[in-house]
Design an enzyme around this catalytic site. Structure first.
Site, PDB file in Angstrom:
ATOM      1  N   GLY A  59       0.520  -0.964  -0.263  1.00 24.17           N
ATOM      2  CA  GLY A  59       0.053   0.079  -0.164  1.00 24.17           C
ATOM      3  C   GLY A  59       0.590   1.105  -0.154  1.00 24.17           C
ATOM      4  O   GLY A  59       0.405   2.141  -0.561  1.00 24.17           O
ATOM      5  N   ASN A 114      -8.980 -12.935   4.534  1.00 24.14           N
ATOM      6  CA  ASN A 114      -8.685 -11.474   3.501  1.00 24.14           C
ATOM      7  C   ASN A 114     -10.065 -11.694   3.873  1.00 24.14           C
ATOM      8  O   ASN A 114     -10.554 -10.327   3.446  1.00 24.14           O
ATOM      9  CB  ASN A 114      -7.936 -12.090   2.438  1.00 24.14           C
ATOM     10  CG  ASN A 114      -6.470 -11.491   3.375  1.00 24.14           C
ATOM     11  OD1 ASN A 114      -6.213 -11.491   4.547  1.00 24.14           O
ATOM     12  ND2 ASN A 114      -5.368 -12.075   2.175  1.00 24.14           N
ATOM     13  N   ASN A 159      -5.492 -10.490  -1.865  1.00 24.83           N
ATOM     14  CA  ASN A 159      -5.063 -12.062  -2.128  1.00 24.83           C
ATOM     15  C   ASN A 159      -6.088 -12.964  -1.195  1.00 24.83           C
ATOM     16  O   ASN A 159      -6.473 -12.498  -0.265  1.00 24.83           O
ATOM     17  CB  ASN A 159      -4.054 -12.827  -1.879  1.00 24.83           C
ATOM     18  CG  ASN A 159      -3.308 -12.487  -3.614  1.00 24.83           C
ATOM     19  OD1 ASN A 159      -3.842 -12.668  -4.315  1.00 24.83           O
ATOM     20  ND2 ASN A 159      -1.802 -12.367  -3.415  1.00 24.83           N
ATOM     21  N   ARG A 218       5.845 -10.047 -14.856  1.00 24.20           N
ATOM     22  CA  ARG A 218       6.753 -11.504 -14.414  1.00 24.20           C
ATOM     23  C   ARG A 218       7.121 -11.844 -15.919  1.00 24.20           C
ATOM     24  O   ARG A 218       8.728 -12.225 -16.135  1.00 24.20           O
ATOM     25  CB  ARG A 218       6.258 -11.753 -13.501  1.00 24.20           C
ATOM     26  CG  ARG A 218       5.881 -11.603 -12.144  1.00 24.20           C
ATOM     27  CD  ARG A 218       5.098 -12.203 -10.932  1.00 24.20           C
ATOM     28  NE  ARG A 218       5.479 -11.410  -9.670  1.00 24.20           N
ATOM     29  CZ  ARG A 218       4.820 -11.914  -8.959  1.00 24.20           C
ATOM     30  NH1 ARG A 218       4.072 -12.676  -8.484  1.00 24.20           N
ATOM     31  NH2 ARG A 218       5.396 -11.302  -8.077  1.00 24.20           N
ATOM     32  N   HIS A 277      -5.146 -15.491 -10.843  1.00 21.11           N
ATOM     33  CA  HIS A 277      -4.283 -15.008 -10.489  1.00 21.11           C
ATOM     34  C   HIS A 277      -3.927 -16.047  -9.310  1.00 21.11           C
ATOM     35  O   HIS A 277      -4.024 -16.518  -8.080  1.00 21.11           O
ATOM     36  CB  HIS A 277      -4.158 -13.726 -10.026  1.00 21.11           C
ATOM     37  CG  HIS A 277      -3.126 -13.690  -8.770  1.00 21.11           C
ATOM     38  ND1 HIS A 277      -1.917 -13.235  -9.576  1.00 21.11           N
ATOM     39  CD2 HIS A 277      -2.360 -12.449  -7.938  1.00 21.11           C
ATOM     40  CE1 HIS A 277      -0.590 -12.772  -9.523  1.00 21.11           C
ATOM     41  NE2 HIS A 277      -1.246 -12.537  -7.653  1.00 21.11           N
TER      42      HIS A 277
END
Length: 317
Positions: free
Chosen positions: A19, A103, A128, A159, A183
């Site tokens: 963040g 989360n 995530n 990546r 993802h």
């Protein structure tokens, strides 16, 4: 209408490494008047904001960063974009899915506060497991699906690009790659759309080396986590999220691989999935369908079904 420099507000929820680095990148773009950095910890975002602001004369930007601690959303009201980074990072040996229950509670609470304080915002989720948390944020905000998206494809594509450039010893600027899908395990790198100096990737790399780089890309986050021992990647992920926010603020129409709501494209409907999308002030203007091989399309459809069930589950978390 594109926002002019010095107007507008972006809120970044969560002042961890991800963040705070995202807030710094956004401030240095100098495309909004204010970047608000929030956290449940009192003092941390305020201190980071003070530190970033004191770099303005050195780096030559005027955007002010405002820190808001203690879990407050005061000062975030009316944000144009909200980037949700809140949540626990992975530890070595953990999958992204291991984080889902913990989360989910955090992201739901954040999303409900965002809906209350910034009802017209575009939301970019980076927590995530990404695909599931994006779906949850849309449910919890009640926002139109176009105004809630996730950051994944930008990072995974970056990546893949870096892996190819390093393998061939060429500048990253000469490499174009693409990843779609989820993802995670059902990420779908798209070698047929990858080029090096305009030449198809298959012309410059053997099939087994491409397969190796695809596998390394799919496990790119775990590779960083294993090396760091504590925490997870944030430099590349923050760059990806900040670029998405910039495209929204500038109403640029840039086409980027993101986690977006798919409704008929590629023969897939009713799921958040990594696809290319055109971004603007309203969020996702449209999903952009590109040419895929039969195998790549099959992989994308498999990824859709894999994440569909998990996204249905988060409604109850």
């Amino acid at each position: 209408m594109a926002a002019q420099p010095g107007t507008g507000k972006i809120t970044v929820v969560g002042s961890g490494f991800y963040g705070s680095t995202t807030a710094l990148r956004l401030a240095q773009y100098d495309i909004v008047r204010t970047v608000v950095l929030t956290d449940i910890v009192e003092g941390k975002p305020e201190g980071l904001a003070l530190d970033i602001n004191q770099s303005r004369s050195i780096e030559g930007f005027e955007t002010e960063v405002v820190g808001v601690g203690g879990g407050s959303y005061e000062g975030t009201e009316g944000s144009d974009v909200v980037v949700i980074t809140a949540g626990l990072p992975r530890k070595p040996g953990m999958s992204r899915m291991d984080l889902i229950e913990t989360n989910a509670g955090i992201v739901r609470s954040v999303a409900e506060n965002v809906a209350r304080t910034s009802p017209d915002a575009v939301v970019i989720v980076v927590s995530n497991p990404l695909d599931e948390m994006t779906a949850l944020a849309q449910l919890a905000t009640g926002f139109p699906t176009a105004r809630v998206m996730g950051q994944a494809g930008m990072l995974d594509t970056a990546r893949f690009t870096d892996n190819v450039a390093r393998e061939l010893g060429v500048p990253t600027a000469s490499v174009r790659t693409l990843t779609l899908g989820s993802h995670g395990d059902t990420m779908v790198p798209v070698p047929s759309r990858c080029t090096v100096d305009g030449k198809p990737l298959s012309d410059v790399l053997a099939a087994d080396r491409i397969a190796h780089l695809v596998d390394r890309t799919r496990n790119g986050g775990a590779e960083v986590v294993a090396l760091l021992k504590t925490g997870s990647a944030y430099y590349a992920p923050s760059a990806a999220a900040a670029r998405m926010a910039k495209a929204v603020i500038e109403d640029s129409g840039a086409v980027m691989p993101v986690c977006a709501w798919v409704d008929g494209e590629y023969g897939i409907s009713g799921v958040y999935l990594g696809v290319e999308a055109e971004l603007g002030r309203e969020g996702v203007r449209r999903v952009v369908e590109g040419d895929l091989t039969d195998d790549e399309l099959a992989g994308l459809r498999d990824a859709a079904e894999a994440v569909r069930a998990k996204q249905a589950d988060v409604a109850d978390l």
